[in-house]
Motif scaffolding. Structure first.
Motif, PDB file in Angstrom:
ATOM      1  N   ALA A 164     -51.116 -38.772  42.412  1.00  0.00           N
ATOM      2  CA  ALA A 164     -50.857 -37.355  42.130  1.00  0.00           C
ATOM      3  C   ALA A 164     -51.560 -36.460  43.140  1.00  0.00           C
ATOM      4  O   ALA A 164     -51.018 -35.433  43.565  1.00  0.00           O
ATOM      5  CB  ALA A 164     -51.302 -37.009  40.708  1.00  0.00           C
ATOM      6  N   ALA A 165     -52.779 -36.841  43.522  1.00  0.00           N
ATOM      7  CA  ALA A 165     -53.516 -36.056  44.509  1.00  0.00           C
ATOM      8  C   ALA A 165     -52.823 -36.099  45.867  1.00  0.00           C
ATOM      9  O   ALA A 165     -52.752 -35.078  46.572  1.00  0.00           O
ATOM     10  CB  ALA A 165     -54.951 -36.573  44.626  1.00  0.00           C
ATOM     11  N   LEU A 166     -52.306 -37.267  46.256  1.00  0.00           N
ATOM     12  CA  LEU A 166     -51.582 -37.366  47.520  1.00  0.00           C
ATOM     13  C   LEU A 166     -50.332 -36.489  47.489  1.00  0.00           C
ATOM     14  O   LEU A 166     -50.040 -35.772  48.454  1.00  0.00           O
ATOM     15  CB  LEU A 166     -51.199 -38.814  47.803  1.00  0.00           C
ATOM     16  N   LEU A 167     -49.598 -36.529  46.387  1.00  0.00           N
ATOM     17  CA  LEU A 167     -48.397 -35.706  46.282  1.00  0.00           C
ATOM     18  C   LEU A 167     -48.742 -34.224  46.378  1.00  0.00           C
ATOM     19  O   LEU A 167     -48.054 -33.455  47.052  1.00  0.00           O
ATOM     20  CB  LEU A 167     -47.692 -35.985  44.957  1.00  0.00           C
ATOM     21  N   ALA A 168     -49.829 -33.816  45.714  1.00  0.00           N
ATOM     22  CA  ALA A 168     -50.225 -32.407  45.757  1.00  0.00           C
ATOM     23  C   ALA A 168     -50.585 -31.986  47.175  1.00  0.00           C
ATOM     24  O   ALA A 168     -50.245 -30.882  47.611  1.00  0.00           O
ATOM     25  CB  ALA A 168     -51.408 -32.174  44.812  1.00  0.00           C
ATOM     26  N   ARG A 169     -51.271 -32.862  47.914  1.00  0.00           N
ATOM     27  CA  ARG A 169     -51.614 -32.531  49.307  1.00  0.00           C
ATOM     28  C   ARG A 169     -50.351 -32.407  50.149  1.00  0.00           C
ATOM     29  O   ARG A 169     -50.231 -31.513  50.999  1.00  0.00           O
ATOM     30  CB  ARG A 169     -52.500 -33.630  49.894  1.00  0.00           C
ATOM     31  N   TRP A 170     -49.389 -33.323  49.941  1.00  0.00           N
ATOM     32  CA  TRP A 170     -48.160 -33.295  50.731  1.00  0.00           C
ATOM     33  C   TRP A 170     -47.284 -32.099  50.374  1.00  0.00           C
ATOM     34  O   TRP A 170     -46.492 -31.648  51.204  1.00  0.00           O
ATOM     35  CB  TRP A 170     -47.395 -34.604  50.524  1.00  0.00           C
ATOM     36  N   LEU A 171     -47.411 -31.569  49.176  1.00  0.00           N
ATOM     37  CA  LEU A 171     -46.668 -30.372  48.791  1.00  0.00           C
ATOM     38  C   LEU A 171     -47.345 -29.109  49.294  1.00  0.00           C
ATOM     39  O   LEU A 171     -46.683 -28.117  49.606  1.00  0.00           O
ATOM     40  CB  LEU A 171     -46.545 -30.289  47.266  1.00  0.00           C
TER      41      LEU A 171
END
Length: 246
Positions: free
Chosen positions: A145-152
């Motif tokens: 989830a943290a990776l997705l948030a960074r990529w968004l």
């Protein structure tokens, strides 16, 4: 580029560089490593609940649960149903550390969200990833989830507040539990970072898959009780039925 004096031809021509589709292996000229046919065949979520994104027979309706007991979050935005091949891509991203697959899904999610913003969706003040239990974080080595948030965060120009929430309890895995057991499982499982200021803020929780919505409900309630004015949920996929494991 002629970096080898004895070789008379170009070594690399960047304008002719093509990448391969991560799903079928064919070359693609699209910005993301997925070809147009494969992208069109993804299980795009159609008619859905206007609150929790549960697939429904008609658009513009609320599911029975959201109509009778409105959740603490305002709206769920997910581009896909949790079906093949998205379910396989998410599983490989989470459990096999296939980061390129997660990055691809994150970029497509960013495009979908930007479309919603262009259509009038209110842009949040910050992206808040769902925290991962300590034991699972050690086993996996990363929080998806943290990776997705960074990529968004970059493409959408929305700050990512990765440390706003923390998981205080290593609760049992949610997959094998029914909705009632999940709610009980999540009581007191999360906490806010000390001195976090949320008054009148609009926040968006970021996760990979929404199943029953128990985790989103627990976190949205925590954020709203702390003063947040609105909480949305951004995720990659929505399961077709409440309680279906993800």
């Amino acid at each position: 580029m002629r970096c080898q004096p004895r070789y008379k031809g170009p070594v690399y021509i960047w304008s002719k560089n093509k990448q391969s589709c991560l799903l079928c292996g064919e070359s693609t000229d699209t910005p993301q490593p997925i070809c147009t046919p494969c992208e069109s065949e993804l299980p795009w979520l159609g008619d859905q609940c206007s609150v929790c994104a549960l697939p429904l027979p008609m658009a513009g309706l609320r599911c029975g649960q959201c109509a009778s007991r409105p959740p603490a979050f305002e709206r769920v935005l997910a581009p896909w149903a949790y079906d093949f091949p998205v379910d396989s891509l998410i599983t490989r991203f989470k459990h096999q550390a296939k980061w390129p697959l997660g990055r691809l899904l994150g970029e497509l999610l960013a495009q979908s969200l930007q479309h919603h913003f262009d259509e009038g969706l209110e842009r949040p003040d910050a992206l808040v990833p769902v925290p991962l239990a300590t034991r699972r974080l050690r086993q996996r080595g990363f929080n998806q989830a943290a990776l997705l948030a960074r990529w968004l965060s970059g493409p959408l120009a929305i700050p990512c507040e990765e440390n706003l929430l923390r998981r205080t309890q290593d609760t049992p895995a949610q997959q094998a539990l029914d909705a009632k057991a999940r709610r009980h499982n999540l009581r007191q499982a999360f906490a806010l970072t000390p001195k976090a200021s949320l008054r009148n803020r609009h926040l968006a929780l970021v996760d990979d898959v929404l199943t029953t919505g128990a985790t989103a409900q627990a976190l949205a309630t925590l954020l709203r009780d702390a003063g947040a004015a609105r909480v949305d949920v951004y995720c990659l996929a929505r399961t077709p039925k409440p309680g279906e494991p993800a």
